[in-house]
Write a protein that holds these residues in place. Sequence first.
Motif, PDB file in Angstrom:
ATOM      1  N   ASP A 187      12.872 -27.741  80.155  1.00 42.65           N
ATOM      2  CA  ASP A 187      10.816 -27.233  79.402  1.00 42.65           C
ATOM      3  C   ASP A 187      10.416 -28.587  79.207  1.00 42.65           C
ATOM      4  OD1 ASP A 187      12.532 -25.100  78.687  1.00 42.65           O
ATOM      5  OD2 ASP A 187      13.268 -25.360  76.898  1.00 42.65           O
ATOM      6  N   LEU A 188      11.861 -29.995  79.413  1.00 41.55           N
ATOM      7  CA  LEU A 188      10.611 -30.964  79.672  1.00 41.55           C
ATOM      8  C   LEU A 188       9.596 -31.095  80.496  1.00 41.55           C
ATOM      9  CD1 LEU A 188      12.172 -34.708  78.834  1.00 41.55           C
ATOM     10  CD2 LEU A 188      10.437 -34.443  80.539  1.00 41.55           C
ATOM     11  N   ILE A 189      10.867 -30.902  81.411  1.00 42.27           N
ATOM     12  CA  ILE A 189       9.989 -30.738  83.370  1.00 42.27           C
ATOM     13  C   ILE A 189       8.333 -30.021  83.306  1.00 42.27           C
ATOM     14  CG2 ILE A 189       9.822 -30.920  85.571  1.00 42.27           C
ATOM     15  CD1 ILE A 189      12.875 -31.539  85.328  1.00 42.27           C
ATOM     16  N   ARG A 190       8.512 -29.275  82.749  1.00 44.25           N
ATOM     17  CA  ARG A 190       7.804 -28.035  83.044  1.00 44.25           C
ATOM     18  C   ARG A 190       6.411 -28.420  81.619  1.00 44.25           C
ATOM     19  NH1 ARG A 190      10.492 -24.228  81.277  1.00 44.25           N
ATOM     20  NH2 ARG A 190      11.147 -23.510  83.229  1.00 44.25           N
ATOM     21  N   GLN A 191       6.316 -28.840  80.343  1.00 43.57           N
ATOM     22  CA  GLN A 191       5.324 -29.860  79.808  1.00 43.57           C
ATOM     23  C   GLN A 191       4.573 -30.728  80.707  1.00 43.57           C
ATOM     24  OE1 GLN A 191       7.417 -31.077  75.994  1.00 43.57           O
ATOM     25  NE2 GLN A 191       7.791 -28.422  75.753  1.00 43.57           N
ATOM     26  N   ALA A 192       5.821 -31.163  81.537  1.00 47.13           N
ATOM     27  CA  ALA A 192       4.792 -32.674  81.972  1.00 47.13           C
ATOM     28  C   ALA A 192       4.115 -32.023  83.452  1.00 47.13           C
ATOM     29  CB  ALA A 192       6.009 -33.658  83.025  1.00 47.13           C
ATOM     30  N   LYS A 193       4.175 -30.977  83.521  1.00 46.35           N
ATOM     31  CA  LYS A 193       3.359 -29.894  84.869  1.00 46.35           C
ATOM     32  C   LYS A 193       2.980 -30.695  86.097  1.00 46.35           C
ATOM     33  CE  LYS A 193       0.635 -28.335  81.049  1.00 46.35           C
ATOM     34  NZ  LYS A 193      -1.208 -27.424  80.430  1.00 46.35           N
ATOM     35  N   PRO A 194       4.202 -31.082  86.835  1.00 43.62           N
ATOM     36  CA  PRO A 194       4.078 -32.067  88.055  1.00 43.62           C
ATOM     37  C   PRO A 194       4.138 -30.857  88.825  1.00 43.62           C
ATOM     38  CG  PRO A 194       6.767 -31.045  87.321  1.00 43.62           C
ATOM     39  CD  PRO A 194       5.243 -30.853  86.489  1.00 43.62           C
ATOM     40  N   ASP A 195       1.920 -31.975  90.276  1.00 46.55           N
ATOM     41  CA  ASP A 195       2.409 -31.305  91.062  1.00 46.55           C
ATOM     42  C   ASP A 195       3.420 -30.786  92.251  1.00 46.55           C
ATOM     43  OD1 ASP A 195      -0.105 -30.594  90.723  1.00 46.55           O
ATOM     44  OD2 ASP A 195      -0.160 -33.720  90.740  1.00 46.55           O
ATOM     45  N   VAL A 196       4.185 -32.258  92.025  1.00 39.71           N
ATOM     46  CA  VAL A 196       5.628 -32.417  92.798  1.00 39.71           C
ATOM     47  C   VAL A 196       7.227 -32.714  92.410  1.00 39.71           C
ATOM     48  CG1 VAL A 196       4.392 -32.903  94.744  1.00 39.71           C
ATOM     49  CG2 VAL A 196       4.822 -34.653  93.883  1.00 39.71           C
ATOM     50  N   ILE A 197       8.101 -32.090  92.849  1.00 41.56           N
ATOM     51  CA  ILE A 197       9.288 -32.568  91.765  1.00 41.56           C
ATOM     52  C   ILE A 197      10.143 -33.466  93.572  1.00 41.56           C
ATOM     53  CG2 ILE A 197      11.993 -32.736  91.245  1.00 41.56           C
ATOM     54  CD1 ILE A 197      11.044 -30.632  89.234  1.00 41.56           C
ATOM     55  N   PHE A 198      10.694 -34.638  93.227  1.00 41.46           N
ATOM     56  CA  PHE A 198      11.430 -35.417  93.890  1.00 41.46           C
ATOM     57  C   PHE A 198      12.489 -36.421  93.863  1.00 41.46           C
ATOM     58  CE2 PHE A 198       7.184 -36.922  95.181  1.00 41.46           C
ATOM     59  CZ  PHE A 198       6.668 -36.406  96.616  1.00 41.46           C
ATOM     60  N   SER A 199      13.749 -35.777  94.869  1.00 40.34           N
ATOM     61  CA  SER A 199      15.147 -35.994  95.302  1.00 40.34           C
ATOM     62  C   SER A 199      15.281 -37.329  95.728  1.00 40.34           C
ATOM     63  CB  SER A 199      15.510 -35.186  95.080  1.00 40.34           C
ATOM     64  OG  SER A 199      17.152 -35.405  94.605  1.00 40.34           O
ATOM     65  N   PHE A 200      14.858 -38.576  95.081  1.00 42.21           N
ATOM     66  CA  PHE A 200      14.778 -39.630  96.015  1.00 42.21           C
ATOM     67  C   PHE A 200      17.213 -40.280  95.941  1.00 42.21           C
ATOM     68  CE2 PHE A 200      11.244 -40.518  95.240  1.00 42.21           C
ATOM     69  CZ  PHE A 200      10.419 -40.123  95.908  1.00 42.21           C
ATOM     70  N   GLY A 206       5.636 -28.400  95.548  1.00 41.23           N
ATOM     71  CA  GLY A 206       7.091 -28.233  95.959  1.00 41.23           C
ATOM     72  C   GLY A 206       7.687 -29.039  94.916  1.00 41.23           C
ATOM     73  N   ALA A 207       9.241 -28.893  95.826  1.00 40.70           N
ATOM     74  CA  ALA A 207      10.176 -29.496  95.365  1.00 40.70           C
ATOM     75  C   ALA A 207      10.777 -30.356  96.574  1.00 40.70           C
ATOM     76  CB  ALA A 207      11.584 -28.909  93.844  1.00 40.70           C
ATOM     77  N   PHE A 208      11.196 -31.408  96.257  1.00 37.18           N
ATOM     78  CA  PHE A 208      10.535 -32.524  97.796  1.00 37.18           C
ATOM     79  C   PHE A 208      12.124 -32.934  97.703  1.00 37.18           C
ATOM     80  CE2 PHE A 208       6.794 -31.272  97.523  1.00 37.18           C
ATOM     81  CZ  PHE A 208       6.414 -30.493  99.231  1.00 37.18           C
ATOM     82  N   ASN A 209      13.311 -32.835  98.189  1.00 30.21           N
ATOM     83  CA  ASN A 209      14.138 -34.047  98.963  1.00 30.21           C
ATOM     84  C   ASN A 209      14.266 -34.797 100.312  1.00 30.21           C
ATOM     85  OD1 ASN A 209      17.094 -35.168  97.921  1.00 30.21           O
ATOM     86  ND2 ASN A 209      17.622 -33.667  99.971  1.00 30.21           N
ATOM     87  N   VAL A 210      14.738 -35.969  99.674  1.00 33.13           N
ATOM     88  CA  VAL A 210      15.015 -37.138 100.928  1.00 33.13           C
ATOM     89  C   VAL A 210      16.395 -36.889 100.659  1.00 33.13           C
ATOM     90  CG1 VAL A 210      14.718 -39.280 101.833  1.00 33.13           C
ATOM     91  CG2 VAL A 210      12.672 -38.153 100.554  1.00 33.13           C
ATOM     92  N   HIS A 211      16.677 -36.709 102.235  1.00 36.93           N
ATOM     93  CA  HIS A 211      18.634 -36.735 103.158  1.00 36.93           C
ATOM     94  C   HIS A 211      18.231 -37.500 103.759  1.00 36.93           C
ATOM     95  CE1 HIS A 211      21.758 -34.985 103.603  1.00 36.93           C
ATOM     96  NE2 HIS A 211      21.498 -35.067 105.226  1.00 36.93           N
ATOM     97  N   GLY A 212      19.961 -38.711 104.224  1.00 43.04           N
ATOM     98  CA  GLY A 212      20.311 -39.857 105.434  1.00 43.04           C
ATOM     99  C   GLY A 212      20.655 -39.461 106.099  1.00 43.04           C
TER     100      GLY A 212
END
Length: 311
Positions: A69-82, A99-105
Motif C-alpha cells: 500500500d505504501l509503495i502504491r501510494q508513491a506511484k513509482p515508474d520503476v522499482i529497483f532491487s540492488f 517495471g521492476a528491475f533487479n541487478v544480479h551479480g
Amino acid sequence: MKAVVFAYHEIGYACLDELLSFGAHVSCLFTHEDDPGEEIWFKTPVRLAKERNIPVYTPETLKDPRWADLIRQAKPDVIFSFYYRSLIPKRILEIPGTGAFNVHGSLLPQFRGRCPVNWVLIAGAEKTGLTMHFMEEKPDAGDVVAQRAVDITSDDTAHTLFLKLVNEARPLMRDILPRLLDRTFTRISQSELGPSSYFGGRRPEDGLISWEKDARSVHNLVRAVTHPYPGAFTYFDGKKLFIWQTEVEPRMEIDPAVRKGEIISTNPLVVNAGGKALKLVTVEFDGEREISGEAWAAVYISKNRILGGNA
C-alpha cells in the motif's frame, strides 16, 4: 523518473548513488539492518538515503500488505532491487508502470541464485559480470535489459572480484537509466542467452576442504571464501586450521604413493591436493593469528603429516 528502491551492500550503494545523480526521485529505500554477526566491510545505501532525507524502512518481511500500500501510494515508474536479500512479493512487483528491475551479480542465465561471486570463483570461471533484469516471482529469471562483463584473473578473490562488479555497476546504471526513462530499452529472454545454472546460499561449514580434489579446485575454494568471508579450512590434530591464501605449484611432481592431504614440504608449506602440489601461503589455527605457512609448519609439523578429517 519516480523510483522505489530495495538495496543493500556496496553495489546497492553504487547503484543508488547513480540513480540519484541521474535525477530520479527516490520515494523511499527498503534495506536491511546490519547483521551484528557479519563483518560490515562495505558501504551501505542507508548512508545515502539519510544524506538525501529519503525515508528508510527495514522490515523483516514484505508480506505485510501495508508495504504494498505504501509503495502504491508513491506511484513509482520503476522499482529497483540492488543486492536486496529478500524476495519481493508479486503484488509489489506489479505496481510500477515501467517495471521492476533487479541487478544480479553474474551474467545471467549463468549462476542464478545466492552468492554468485563466490560460486564463479569456486567453478573456476574466467568471466562474470552484472545483469539488470525484470523481476518475476521466480528469482533471477526475468528478461534481461542490460549486462556488463568483467574478466576474472587467476589471483582474484571474492573481495577483489566484488569490487570489480561495484565499479561496473556505475556504467551499467548510466547506460540503462536513460532508456528506462524513455522506455527504449530492449528485453532479451534469458533462454536466448544460453544454458542456465543455479546455485544456493553458502554457509561457513561449506568451506571445509576436501584434499581429494585437485589443487586448482582447492585453490579456487580458498580464494572464493577468503577475507572478508569466513574462510576455507581443514583440520590438524583435531583443531580447525584456516587456509587463507594458496598457490598452485604446477612444476612440483608428487609421488603417486603420497596420500591426499599429506604435507610434502614444510618450507615452503606444500600439500598434496588430489595428486597435485598446493602451497599454503598463509594459515591460521582457529582463535590464533594468521601467519605464513612456513612459520606455522616450523612450530607444529614435520613432513608426512596429514591434513583433513573432522574435529
